[in-house]
Motif scaffolding. Sequence first.
Motif, PDB file in Angstrom:
ATOM      1  N   VAL A  22      30.611  47.267  27.173  1.00  0.00           N
ATOM      2  CA  VAL A  22      31.856  47.970  27.482  1.00  0.00           C
ATOM      3  C   VAL A  22      32.950  46.932  27.683  1.00  0.00           C
ATOM      4  CG1 VAL A  22      33.050  49.472  29.114  1.00  0.00           C
ATOM      5  CG2 VAL A  22      30.689  49.955  28.461  1.00  0.00           C
ATOM      6  N   LEU A  23      34.024  47.074  26.934  1.00  0.00           N
ATOM      7  CA  LEU A  23      35.070  46.061  26.876  1.00  0.00           C
ATOM      8  C   LEU A  23      36.169  46.306  27.913  1.00  0.00           C
ATOM      9  CD1 LEU A  23      35.399  46.028  22.989  1.00  0.00           C
ATOM     10  CD2 LEU A  23      34.145  44.386  24.406  1.00  0.00           C
ATOM     11  N   GLY A  24      37.036  45.313  28.073  1.00  0.00           N
ATOM     12  CA  GLY A  24      38.255  45.515  28.839  1.00  0.00           C
ATOM     13  C   GLY A  24      38.329  44.765  30.146  1.00  0.00           C
ATOM     14  N   HIS A  25      39.247  43.800  30.218  1.00  0.00           N
ATOM     15  CA  HIS A  25      39.424  43.034  31.463  1.00  0.00           C
ATOM     16  C   HIS A  25      40.853  43.099  31.982  1.00  0.00           C
ATOM     17  CE1 HIS A  25      40.026  40.271  28.009  1.00  0.00           C
ATOM     18  NE2 HIS A  25      41.061  39.841  28.728  1.00  0.00           N
ATOM     19  N   GLU A  26      41.718  43.880  31.352  1.00  0.00           N
ATOM     20  CA  GLU A  26      43.099  44.032  31.821  1.00  0.00           C
ATOM     21  C   GLU A  26      43.249  45.442  32.399  1.00  0.00           C
ATOM     22  OE1 GLU A  26      46.084  42.693  29.097  1.00  0.00           O
ATOM     23  OE2 GLU A  26      44.811  41.142  28.254  1.00  0.00           O
ATOM     24  N   ILE A  27      43.205  45.547  33.718  1.00  0.00           N
ATOM     25  CA  ILE A  27      43.021  46.834  34.385  1.00  0.00           C
ATOM     26  C   ILE A  27      44.087  47.066  35.455  1.00  0.00           C
ATOM     27  CG2 ILE A  27      41.391  48.268  35.682  1.00  0.00           C
ATOM     28  CD1 ILE A  27      39.181  46.216  34.756  1.00  0.00           C
ATOM     29  N   THR A  28      44.673  48.248  35.409  1.00  0.00           N
ATOM     30  CA  THR A  28      45.550  48.735  36.479  1.00  0.00           C
ATOM     31  C   THR A  28      45.075  50.140  36.822  1.00  0.00           C
ATOM     32  OG1 THR A  28      47.396  47.481  35.559  1.00  0.00           O
ATOM     33  CG2 THR A  28      47.928  49.221  37.141  1.00  0.00           C
ATOM     34  N   GLY A  29      44.940  50.456  38.104  1.00  0.00           N
ATOM     35  CA  GLY A  29      44.408  51.770  38.425  1.00  0.00           C
ATOM     36  C   GLY A  29      44.680  52.226  39.844  1.00  0.00           C
ATOM     37  N   GLU A  30      44.324  53.488  40.097  1.00  0.00           N
ATOM     38  CA  GLU A  30      44.469  54.109  41.411  1.00  0.00           C
ATOM     39  C   GLU A  30      43.116  54.123  42.112  1.00  0.00           C
ATOM     40  OE1 GLU A  30      45.669  58.392  43.475  1.00  0.00           O
ATOM     41  OE2 GLU A  30      45.693  58.167  41.292  1.00  0.00           O
ATOM     42  N   VAL A  31      43.095  53.698  43.355  1.00  0.00           N
ATOM     43  CA  VAL A  31      41.853  53.674  44.145  1.00  0.00           C
ATOM     44  C   VAL A  31      41.450  55.104  44.490  1.00  0.00           C
ATOM     45  CG1 VAL A  31      40.770  52.874  46.276  1.00  0.00           C
ATOM     46  CG2 VAL A  31      42.438  51.409  45.089  1.00  0.00           C
ATOM     47  N   TYR A  70      35.640  40.976  33.643  1.00  0.00           N
ATOM     48  CA  TYR A  70      35.122  42.302  33.313  1.00  0.00           C
ATOM     49  C   TYR A  70      34.931  42.423  31.801  1.00  0.00           C
ATOM     50  CZ  TYR A  70      36.952  43.262  37.964  1.00  0.00           C
ATOM     51  OH  TYR A  70      37.219  43.204  39.310  1.00  0.00           O
ATOM     52  N   GLY A  71      33.811  43.040  31.408  1.00  0.00           N
ATOM     53  CA  GLY A  71      33.619  43.416  30.009  1.00  0.00           C
ATOM     54  C   GLY A  71      33.646  42.266  29.043  1.00  0.00           C
ATOM     55  N   TYR A  72      33.099  41.117  29.468  1.00  0.00           N
ATOM     56  CA  TYR A  72      33.163  39.956  28.585  1.00  0.00           C
ATOM     57  C   TYR A  72      31.822  39.250  28.479  1.00  0.00           C
ATOM     58  CZ  TYR A  72      35.803  36.943  25.625  1.00  0.00           C
ATOM     59  OH  TYR A  72      36.283  36.313  24.504  1.00  0.00           O
ATOM     60  N   VAL A  73      31.569  38.700  27.307  1.00  0.00           N
ATOM     61  CA  VAL A  73      30.296  38.065  26.997  1.00  0.00           C
ATOM     62  C   VAL A  73      30.032  36.876  27.928  1.00  0.00           C
ATOM     63  CG1 VAL A  73      31.397  36.630  25.223  1.00  0.00           C
ATOM     64  CG2 VAL A  73      28.919  37.034  25.134  1.00  0.00           C
ATOM     65  N   ASP A  74      28.780  36.792  28.403  1.00  0.00           N
ATOM     66  CA  ASP A  74      28.312  35.676  29.226  1.00  0.00           C
ATOM     67  C   ASP A  74      29.108  35.497  30.512  1.00  0.00           C
ATOM     68  OD1 ASP A  74      26.358  35.090  27.327  1.00  0.00           O
ATOM     69  OD2 ASP A  74      27.639  33.667  26.260  1.00  0.00           O
ATOM     70  N   MET A  75      29.656  36.584  31.023  1.00  0.00           N
ATOM     71  CA  MET A  75      30.447  36.519  32.248  1.00  0.00           C
ATOM     72  C   MET A  75      29.781  37.258  33.408  1.00  0.00           C
ATOM     73  SD  MET A  75      33.240  34.693  32.061  1.00  0.00           S
ATOM     74  CE  MET A  75      34.454  34.015  30.928  1.00  0.00           C
ATOM     75  N   GLY A  76      28.505  37.461  33.309  1.00  0.00           N
ATOM     76  CA  GLY A  76      27.761  38.072  34.403  1.00  0.00           C
ATOM     77  C   GLY A  76      27.426  39.536  34.191  1.00  0.00           C
ATOM     78  N   GLY A  77      28.168  40.213  33.311  1.00  0.00           N
ATOM     79  CA  GLY A  77      27.851  41.593  32.983  1.00  0.00           C
ATOM     80  C   GLY A  77      28.621  42.647  33.739  1.00  0.00           C
ATOM     81  N   TRP A  78      29.715  42.271  34.400  1.00  0.00           N
ATOM     82  CA  TRP A  78      30.542  43.258  35.100  1.00  0.00           C
ATOM     83  C   TRP A  78      31.155  44.211  34.091  1.00  0.00           C
ATOM     84  CZ3 TRP A  78      30.251  43.086  40.353  1.00  0.00           C
ATOM     85  CH2 TRP A  78      29.735  41.912  40.907  1.00  0.00           C
ATOM     86  N   VAL A  79      31.021  45.508  34.328  1.00  0.00           N
ATOM     87  CA  VAL A  79      31.391  46.523  33.345  1.00  0.00           C
ATOM     88  C   VAL A  79      32.896  46.514  33.103  1.00  0.00           C
ATOM     89  CG1 VAL A  79      31.338  48.992  32.788  1.00  0.00           C
ATOM     90  CG2 VAL A  79      29.412  47.927  33.999  1.00  0.00           C
ATOM     91  N   GLY A  80      33.281  46.619  31.832  1.00  0.00           N
ATOM     92  CA  GLY A  80      34.673  46.532  31.438  1.00  0.00           C
ATOM     93  C   GLY A  80      35.507  47.725  31.854  1.00  0.00           C
TER      94      GLY A  80
END
Length: 404
Positions: A75-84, A134-144
């Motif tokens: 699952v891709l995507g490391h540029e995130i803005t959101g509501e808690v 987030y969502g990046y190869v070899d970066m620990g696996g945090w979901v994008g």
Amino acid sequence: MATNNRAVAYTGNGGVTVKEIEFPELVLKDGPGVNPKNVGRKCEHGVILKVVSTNICGSDQHMVRGRTTAPEGLVLGHEITGEVIETGRDVEFVKKGDLVSVPFNIACGRCRNCIEGKTHICLHVNPDRPGSAYGYVDMGGWVGGQAEYVMVPYADFQVLKFPDKDEAMEKILDLTMLSDIFPTGFHGAHKAGVKMGSTVYIAGAGPVGLAVAHSAQLLGASAVIVGDLIDERLAQAESFGCETINVGNHDNISEQIEQILGVPEVDAAVDCVGFEAHGHNHQEAPAAVLNSIMDATKAGGGLGIPGLYVTEDPGASEEDARRGLLKLDFGLGWAKAQSFATGQTPVMQYHHGLMMSILKGKADIAKAVNATVIGLDEAPRGYEEFDGGAAKKFVLDPHNLIRT
């Protein structure tokens, strides 16, 4: 509370798809790309976000092209803005309803590097090496975060809360750039030593290159020159006051710089292309940009290198490049006493100041990078157009919350 979640995932064949995934919980579960040592990691220090905006990045495109070891289904995507919408037991200062920007670097806030402000190389979030995303190869696996909902760990330390939600939504196309591209652009210019009166050459007129150009202007550069192979992207750079060079038409950048400045060199240069660089003959040459900016930068000048370089490139045409080894003219850079700044950007060093610049009308980053909003289901088209060289920064709007 919602229980469904849809996200953009790498298909393993040069493309992406939008599919159903699990709704996030405050634990890192097993899945594509998740490091076994991270499976089951509890994140009561984290929050669940309803994603308001999430951007397609050139770094994502490297994976989608098959130029990394990213696994199918990631699952891709490391540029995130959101509501808690949910907070963990240990979260004290972030509240439900807060609208926040998420640095693409995942950082614990507790290790030596984080305490020293080096949040791009946190020691605790990736079992393989310092640094994670987030969502990046070899970066620990945090979901994008190219999804409807995402989990963000270490929320009290990491997230940047916008002071006023309504004001933030009015400027969301600018503020969505705070998770990566704007701090990365600013970092590239800053580390190259750009200051009042500087002359700057920027290799690459993709979104990061355009963000560097706008940042160089904010830092007071007297001349900003952008080089690229694609006329549409160069036209975008010209739209906010940059000089341009089509490097596909010239084999000597210094000669073109001399035509613009009267001298064949600049004070600082920034590489925004990375390991998929091409020479003036349009043939792939991974070190071409690095060698060209060393040549075109003055003795004692600085080189910022936010462009991505990897330790493994399975799609490279040369064996050395497959292992991340480049034919770099390092002796030239050494002889000219140039400084080099590489690696991920420590977003947290910059994002608050850049947020204030946006909110107070001093920065116009969305216009500079041509922010273009599309729905989550349109992500495959966005990736395809971006890969084709479109002069746009695609912003995904999973919940149709952005007014344009």
